[in-house]
Design a protein around this motif. Sequence first.
Motif, mmCIF file in Angstrom:
data_model
loop_
_atom_site.group_PDB
_atom_site.id
_atom_site.type_symbol
_atom_site.label_atom_id
_atom_site.label_comp_id
_atom_site.label_asym_id
_atom_site.label_seq_id
_atom_site.Cartn_x
_atom_site.Cartn_y
_atom_site.Cartn_z
ATOM 1 N N ASN A 105 -2.689 4.452 -4.257
ATOM 2 C CA ASN A 105 -1.931 6.248 -3.875
ATOM 3 C C ASN A 105 -2.767 7.053 -3.174
ATOM 4 O OD1 ASN A 105 0.061 5.192 -1.605
ATOM 5 N ND2 ASN A 105 1.267 7.189 -2.914
ATOM 6 N N GLY A 106 -3.366 7.581 -4.477
ATOM 7 C CA GLY A 106 -3.426 8.817 -4.702
ATOM 8 C C GLY A 106 -5.525 9.038 -4.346
ATOM 9 N N ILE A 107 -6.241 7.709 -4.676
ATOM 10 C CA ILE A 107 -7.524 7.792 -3.242
ATOM 11 C C ILE A 107 -6.542 7.905 -1.811
ATOM 12 C CG2 ILE A 107 -9.622 5.971 -2.807
ATOM 13 C CD1 ILE A 107 -9.168 5.269 -5.844
ATOM 14 N N ALA A 108 -5.668 7.230 -1.639
ATOM 15 C CA ALA A 108 -5.522 7.339 -0.289
ATOM 16 C C ALA A 108 -4.870 8.489 0.213
ATOM 17 C CB ALA A 108 -4.523 6.044 -0.189
ATOM 18 N N ILE A 109 -3.995 9.470 -0.710
ATOM 19 C CA ILE A 109 -3.664 10.330 -0.012
ATOM 20 C C ILE A 109 -4.801 11.453 0.128
ATOM 21 C CG2 ILE A 109 -3.024 11.888 -1.246
ATOM 22 C CD1 ILE A 109 -0.564 10.304 -1.838
ATOM 23 N N CYS B 26 -10.879 7.567 8.631
ATOM 24 C CA CYS B 26 -9.708 7.800 7.308
ATOM 25 C C CYS B 26 -8.970 7.442 7.304
ATOM 26 C CB CYS B 26 -10.450 9.144 6.672
ATOM 27 S SG CYS B 26 -12.304 9.664 6.652
ATOM 28 N N PHE B 27 -7.684 8.028 8.353
ATOM 29 C CA PHE B 27 -6.227 7.473 8.650
ATOM 30 C C PHE B 27 -5.972 6.053 8.205
ATOM 31 C CE2 PHE B 27 -3.045 6.852 11.479
ATOM 32 C CZ PHE B 27 -2.232 7.808 11.136
ATOM 33 N N PHE B 28 -6.818 5.180 9.327
ATOM 34 C CA PHE B 28 -6.181 4.288 8.579
ATOM 35 C C PHE B 28 -6.662 3.198 7.650
ATOM 36 C CE2 PHE B 28 -7.096 4.157 13.321
ATOM 37 C CZ PHE B 28 -5.183 3.616 13.931
ATOM 38 N N THR B 29 -7.885 4.043 7.416
ATOM 39 C CA THR B 29 -8.465 3.728 5.248
ATOM 40 C C THR B 29 -7.057 4.008 4.703
ATOM 41 O OG1 THR B 29 -10.598 3.504 5.960
ATOM 42 C CG2 THR B 29 -10.391 3.576 3.619
#
Length: 93
Positions: free
Chosen positions: A23-27, A74-77
């Motif tokens: 989740n940190g990578i996602a943020i 990047c938004f969808f990733t």
Amino acid sequence: MVDQDRQKLVSNEQAKLTATYVNGIAIATFAVGCLAPLIAAGGTIHDIDPGLRTGILRFQITASAASLVISVVCFFTSGFLHWIARRVLRSLQ
């Protein structure tokens, strides 16, 4: 029985740690790959348009098509990575 409880606790903590990491990578993906380019290339207010006597300011977005595509990717990733983090948490016992 105590060893089994300990193993369950360790497994839960590992799942939470993995989910937090993903989740940190996602943020970070969202902030750096989506939000920052849009802010950097985003709207700028130019001088008063000389053709308009009402004093309306022109607002122009100077983002290139490539930066917009990268932002969308990047938004969808980031959303996909967040979904993976939520799936990891389903392994909690």
